[in-house]
Design a protein around this motif. Structure first.
Motif, short mmCIF file in Angstrom:
data_model
loop_
_atom_site.label_atom_id
_atom_site.label_comp_id
_atom_site.label_asym_id
_atom_site.label_seq_id
_atom_site.Cartn_x
_atom_site.Cartn_y
_atom_site.Cartn_z
N ILE A 221 16.56 -20.13 -47.74
CA ILE A 221 15.67 -20.61 -46.66
C ILE A 221 16.24 -20.22 -45.30
O ILE A 221 15.50 -19.77 -44.41
N GLU A 222 17.56 -20.38 -45.14
CA GLU A 222 18.20 -20.00 -43.87
C GLU A 222 18.01 -18.51 -43.59
O GLU A 222 17.72 -18.11 -42.46
N ARG A 223 18.16 -17.71 -44.65
CA ARG A 223 17.98 -16.26 -44.48
C ARG A 223 16.53 -15.92 -44.13
O ARG A 223 16.26 -15.09 -43.26
N SER A 224 15.58 -16.58 -44.79
CA SER A 224 14.17 -16.32 -44.51
C SER A 224 13.80 -16.75 -43.09
O SER A 224 12.98 -16.10 -42.43
N GLN A 225 14.43 -17.83 -42.59
CA GLN A 225 14.18 -18.28 -41.22
C GLN A 225 14.71 -17.25 -40.21
O GLN A 225 14.08 -17.00 -39.18
N LYS A 226 15.89 -16.69 -40.51
CA LYS A 226 16.45 -15.65 -39.64
C LYS A 226 15.53 -14.43 -39.60
O LYS A 226 15.31 -13.83 -38.54
N ILE A 227 15.01 -14.06 -40.77
CA ILE A 227 14.10 -12.90 -40.84
C ILE A 227 12.84 -13.18 -40.03
O ILE A 227 12.32 -12.30 -39.34
N LYS A 228 12.34 -14.42 -40.10
CA LYS A 228 11.14 -14.78 -39.34
C LYS A 228 11.40 -14.67 -37.84
O LYS A 228 10.56 -14.16 -37.08
N GLY B 203 11.79 -6.13 -43.06
CA GLY B 203 11.95 -7.58 -42.96
C GLY B 203 10.85 -8.31 -43.72
O GLY B 203 11.11 -9.32 -44.39
N TYR B 204 9.62 -7.78 -43.63
CA TYR B 204 8.49 -8.41 -44.34
C TYR B 204 8.69 -8.34 -45.85
O TYR B 204 8.48 -9.32 -46.56
N THR B 205 9.16 -7.15 -46.32
CA THR B 205 9.42 -6.97 -47.76
C THR B 205 10.49 -7.94 -48.22
O THR B 205 10.37 -8.58 -49.28
N GLU B 206 11.57 -8.06 -47.42
CA GLU B 206 12.66 -8.97 -47.78
C GLU B 206 12.17 -10.42 -47.75
O GLU B 206 12.55 -11.23 -48.60
N PHE B 207 11.33 -10.75 -46.76
CA PHE B 207 10.81 -12.11 -46.64
C PHE B 207 9.99 -12.49 -47.88
O PHE B 207 10.11 -13.60 -48.40
N ILE B 208 9.15 -11.56 -48.35
CA ILE B 208 8.34 -11.81 -49.56
C ILE B 208 9.25 -12.02 -50.76
O ILE B 208 9.03 -12.93 -51.58
N THR B 209 10.28 -11.17 -50.88
CA THR B 209 11.23 -11.29 -52.00
C THR B 209 11.96 -12.62 -51.95
O THR B 209 12.13 -13.30 -52.98
N LEU B 210 12.38 -13.03 -50.75
CA LEU B 210 13.09 -14.31 -50.58
C LEU B 210 12.17 -15.48 -50.93
O LEU B 210 12.61 -16.44 -51.57
N SER B 211 10.92 -15.41 -50.48
CA SER B 211 9.97 -16.50 -50.76
C SER B 211 9.79 -16.67 -52.27
O SER B 211 9.74 -17.78 -52.79
N LYS B 212 9.70 -15.53 -52.97
CA LYS B 212 9.56 -15.57 -54.43
C LYS B 212 10.81 -16.18 -55.06
O LYS B 212 10.72 -17.03 -55.96
N SER B 213 12.00 -15.77 -54.57
CA SER B 213 13.26 -16.30 -55.10
C SER B 213 13.37 -17.80 -54.84
O SER B 213 13.84 -18.56 -55.70
N ILE B 214 12.95 -18.23 -53.64
CA ILE B 214 13.01 -19.66 -53.30
C ILE B 214 12.16 -20.48 -54.26
O ILE B 214 12.59 -21.52 -54.77
#
Length: 222
Positions: A53-60, A193-204
């Motif tokens: 979540i912290e990583r996804s917030q940084k990406i946002k 960043g968008y690709t990584e964000f989608i991957t992180l959201s799925k992992s979360i």
């Protein structure tokens, strides 16, 4: 004899009871161990989710910053492209003037030669007694030379302006290209960043499901 049998039966019962107690203790130890393992897994998954979540917030935040940069870069690129368009129109107009002026100019005569020729003709008129027709002819030649002189000066000025405009066009185009390249780089970073964000959201989401399962199993063993 009877007492001996009774003692043996009692001993066996005690042994069986001890075995049952030991078995129950072993099962309880296994349950506690499993419970600790599921709790540890739940906590580990909880930490994983927190980090994701912290990583996804940084990406946002990076995405928001990139969006601002992209808007700014687009505006600057478009502004320089607009300037290039205006300068090209001016250059085209000057080039048209250059062609029209060049028709009436004589670049075979240098400014020095024209000046010298005019001075020579003026001196001839002032110092010699000339027939009227001859004098009129020389005066006309002087006027023609002055016109050529003026045309040549106009042409030189036009060529100078074209050269300056060409330099401005090159500089503005280079700046527009520079902003365009930076825009491409920022757009690629945004996409990454968008690709990584989608991957992180799925992992979360996956980790949360695992965490919930681990928690339910922990509660069952409580």
């Amino acid at each position: 004899m009877f007492e001996e049998l009774r003692r043996i039966r009692l001993q066996r019962k005690l042994e069986n009871l001890e075995n049952e107690i030991n078995n129950l203790k072993t099962k309880l130890d296994d349950i506690n161990k499993n419970k600790e393992e599921w709790f540890a897994k739940k906590e580990s998954l909880k930490e994983d989710v927190k980090q994701l979540i912290e990583r996804s917030q940084k990406i946002k935040l990076q995405k928001d910053t990139l969006n601002g940069d992209i808007t700014n870069l687009k505006q600057k690129r478009d502004e320089y492209n607009r300037v290039v368009g205006i300068l090209i129109k001016k250059a085209q107009e000057l080039n048209k003037q250059r062609k029209e002026t060049f028709k009436d100019s004589n670049k075979l005569l240098t400014p020095y030669k024209i000046k010298s020729k005019i001075e020579l003709l003026e001196q001839q008129i002032e110092t010699e007694v000339l027939p009227l027709k001859k004098e009129e002819k020389l005066m006309k030649e002087i006027r023609d030379l002055r016109q050529v002189q003026t045309r040549n000066l106009e042409l030189d000025k036009i060529l100078e302006n074209i050269s300056l405009l060409s330099k401005e066009i090159t500089e503005s185009k280079n700046k527009a290209d520079d902003f365009h390249n930076k825009l491409k780089e920022h757009s690629q970073l945004k996409q990454q960043g968008y690709t990584e964000f989608i991957t992180l959201s799925k992992s979360i989401n996956e980790k949360k499901v695992e965490q919930e399962k681990a928690f339910r199993k922990f509660l069952r063993l409580k």
